[in-house]
Scaffold this active site. Structure first.
Site, mmCIF file in Angstrom:
data_model
loop_
_atom_site.group_PDB
_atom_site.id
_atom_site.type_symbol
_atom_site.label_atom_id
_atom_site.label_comp_id
_atom_site.label_asym_id
_atom_site.label_seq_id
_atom_site.Cartn_x
_atom_site.Cartn_y
_atom_site.Cartn_z
ATOM 1 N N GLN A 46 0.709 -1.273 -0.091
ATOM 2 C CA GLN A 46 0.554 -0.222 -0.243
ATOM 3 C C GLN A 46 1.264 1.489 0.030
ATOM 4 O O GLN A 46 0.590 2.038 -0.181
ATOM 5 C CB GLN A 46 -1.012 -0.240 1.856
ATOM 6 N N ASP A 60 -1.920 -11.032 4.350
ATOM 7 C CA ASP A 60 -2.844 -11.383 4.544
ATOM 8 C C ASP A 60 -3.559 -13.237 4.996
ATOM 9 O O ASP A 60 -4.687 -13.236 5.688
ATOM 10 C CB ASP A 60 -3.746 -10.692 3.926
#
Ligand code: S3P
Length: 428
Positions: free
Chosen positions: A167, A313
């Site tokens: 990100q 994740d």
């Protein structure tokens, strides 16, 4: 959500489109001047927030079945929003858009839910300021809401980041696209490269190799249609469920197996998982494949810093696999887990302990003493408003003596709205 213990899961499982690629396809298409059809787009809460924010910036979008149409208008035609840009729970939306809006030529405010407004934003505010952006955040420029005074011309720079975050990297790459000169980014470990692949597919002057990414503005971006591969991070829940239950076999089609995202499969294979990857192909610069999984006897594994960004994740559900494996699993170098939708180290350890798993917390990781015969204790389990915690606890519940309750399971809609339906359909 209530989950009862299951004997097996079987059949073909439908996994929705990849969340990271869906966000990027909407955001990056909007800065082109083409109309882009994005098939298999993930219409989940997080990605709907991206669409809503783009709408407030003047980007026209349409939804036709599973396809999102973006009428790219170029950053120069974005308009100053008349309200706060609300990103909900989505870290990808706020961080990627901050990179673009830093030089969009108008002022705006980006904000999110209580989880987003607690997560670290200094990691984008500081480098964007160093590029010349006027950008502020709460708590000494470390948290959202973020205020952008977007009338500065940014200058490309070289960054040696101390955190491996796709990100952050993507935020700076997108800022670099609208800056003067070249922007270079070095990360300590390799993080997902979907932004780089999509910009390359659209014709940008970008090069990337492992931990290094370089972007130079000037080349025209040409929007092209996209098929979003199905999300390997969502598939992970069903893969683990199939492995830990008896007499199970599932097939999952069109799963994204981008090398910066698919180490999870290698890892499970090292643990003894019977997984076959078939029909590998490439579409819009992303690899996808069909996956077949069978019940397996798993053994423990050791994971260190190098591979953490690749499986970041999947760690909550990997802990479910480890809980039913033979031996002691050690996950270290994973402090980033503390900065996700919840503090995942603390969330996992607290709830798994309550379920009867032998698990210990470390500052930067977790150890689990696995037990293939473990039966999960009945009870109500917290998910801390974190979709990946909710789905991991649900999978743990498949091995319960009777049934368990997952509290706050609505958060699952942020990434996998059909989760409950698919699970119920496959359970026996
Ligand atoms: C994402 C990157 C990862 C991941 C998140 C999605 C992305 O975050 O955990 O769910 O789309 O780039 P970080 O880059 O902050 O590690």
């Amino acid at each position: 959500m209530e989950i009862s213990g299951a004997h097996s899961i079987n059949g073909e499982i439908r996994i929705p489109g990849d969340k990271s690629i869906s966000h990027r396809s909407a955001i990056i298409s909007s800065i082109t001047h083409e109309t882009v059809a994005i098939k298999n787009f993930l219409f989940s809460e997080d990605c709907e927030n991206t669409i809503t924010v783009l709408g407030k910036l003047g980007v026209k979008t349409e939804k036709i079945d599973d396809t999102l149409i973006i009428h790219g208008c170029g950053i120069e035609n974005f308009k100053e929003p008349d309200d706060v840009l609300y990103v909900g729970n989505s870290g990808t939306t706020i961080r990627l858009l901050a990179g673009i809006l830093a030089s969009a030529g108008f002022n705006c405010v980006l904000s999110g839910d209580s989880s987003i407004n607690k997560r670290p934003m200094g990691r984008i505010l500081k480098p964007l300021s160093e590029m010349g952006a006027t950008i502020y955040g709460r708590e000494n420029n470390s948290k959202a809401p973020i205020i952008i005074i977007g009338n500065n011309i940014l200058k490309g720079r070289s960054f040696d980041l101390n955190v491996s975050s796709a990100q952050v990297k993507s935020c700076l790459v997108l800022a670099g696209l609208f800056s003067e000169g070249t922007t270079e980014i070095n990360q300590p470990e390799i993080s997902r490269d979907h932004t780089e692949r999509m910009l390359e597919y659209f014709g940008a002057d970008i090069s990337y190799d492992g931990k290094y990414t370089r972007i130079t503005p000037g080349k025209k971006l040409t929007g092209k249609n996209i098929f979003v591969p199905c999300d390997i991070s969502s598939a992970a829940y069903f893969i683990v469920a199939c492995l830990i239950l008896k007499d199970s076999r599932i097939v999952i089609k069109d799963i994204g197996i981008n090398p910066t995202r698919s180490y999870f499969i290698e890892l499970l294979k090292n643990m003894g998982a019977e997984i076959k990857i078939k029909n590998i192909r490439t579409l819009n610069n992303e690899q996808l494949a069909d996956i077949e999984v069978k019940s397996s006897r798993l053994k423990s594994v050791q994971i260190n810093k190098k591979f953490i960004p690749n499986i970041i994740d999947e760690i909550p559900v990997l802990c479910v696999a480890a809980a039913f494996s033979e031996g002691k699993t050690l996950i270290s170098g994973a402090k980033e887990l503390r900065f996700k939708e919840s503090d995942r180290i603390s969330s996992i350890v607290t709830q798994f302990k309550k379920a009867g798993v032998s698990i210990e917390e470390m500052d930067d990781g977790i150890t689990i003493n696995g037990n293939p015969d473990l039966k999960i204790d009945e009870g109500a389990y917290e998910s801390y408003g974190d979709h990946r915690m909710a789905m991991s606890v649900a999978i743990l519940g498949l091995k319960s003596k009777t049934r368990i309750r997952v509290l706050g399971s609505e958060s699952i809609d942020t990434s996998f709205p059909g989760f409950k339906y698919e699970l119920k359909k496959a359970m026996h």
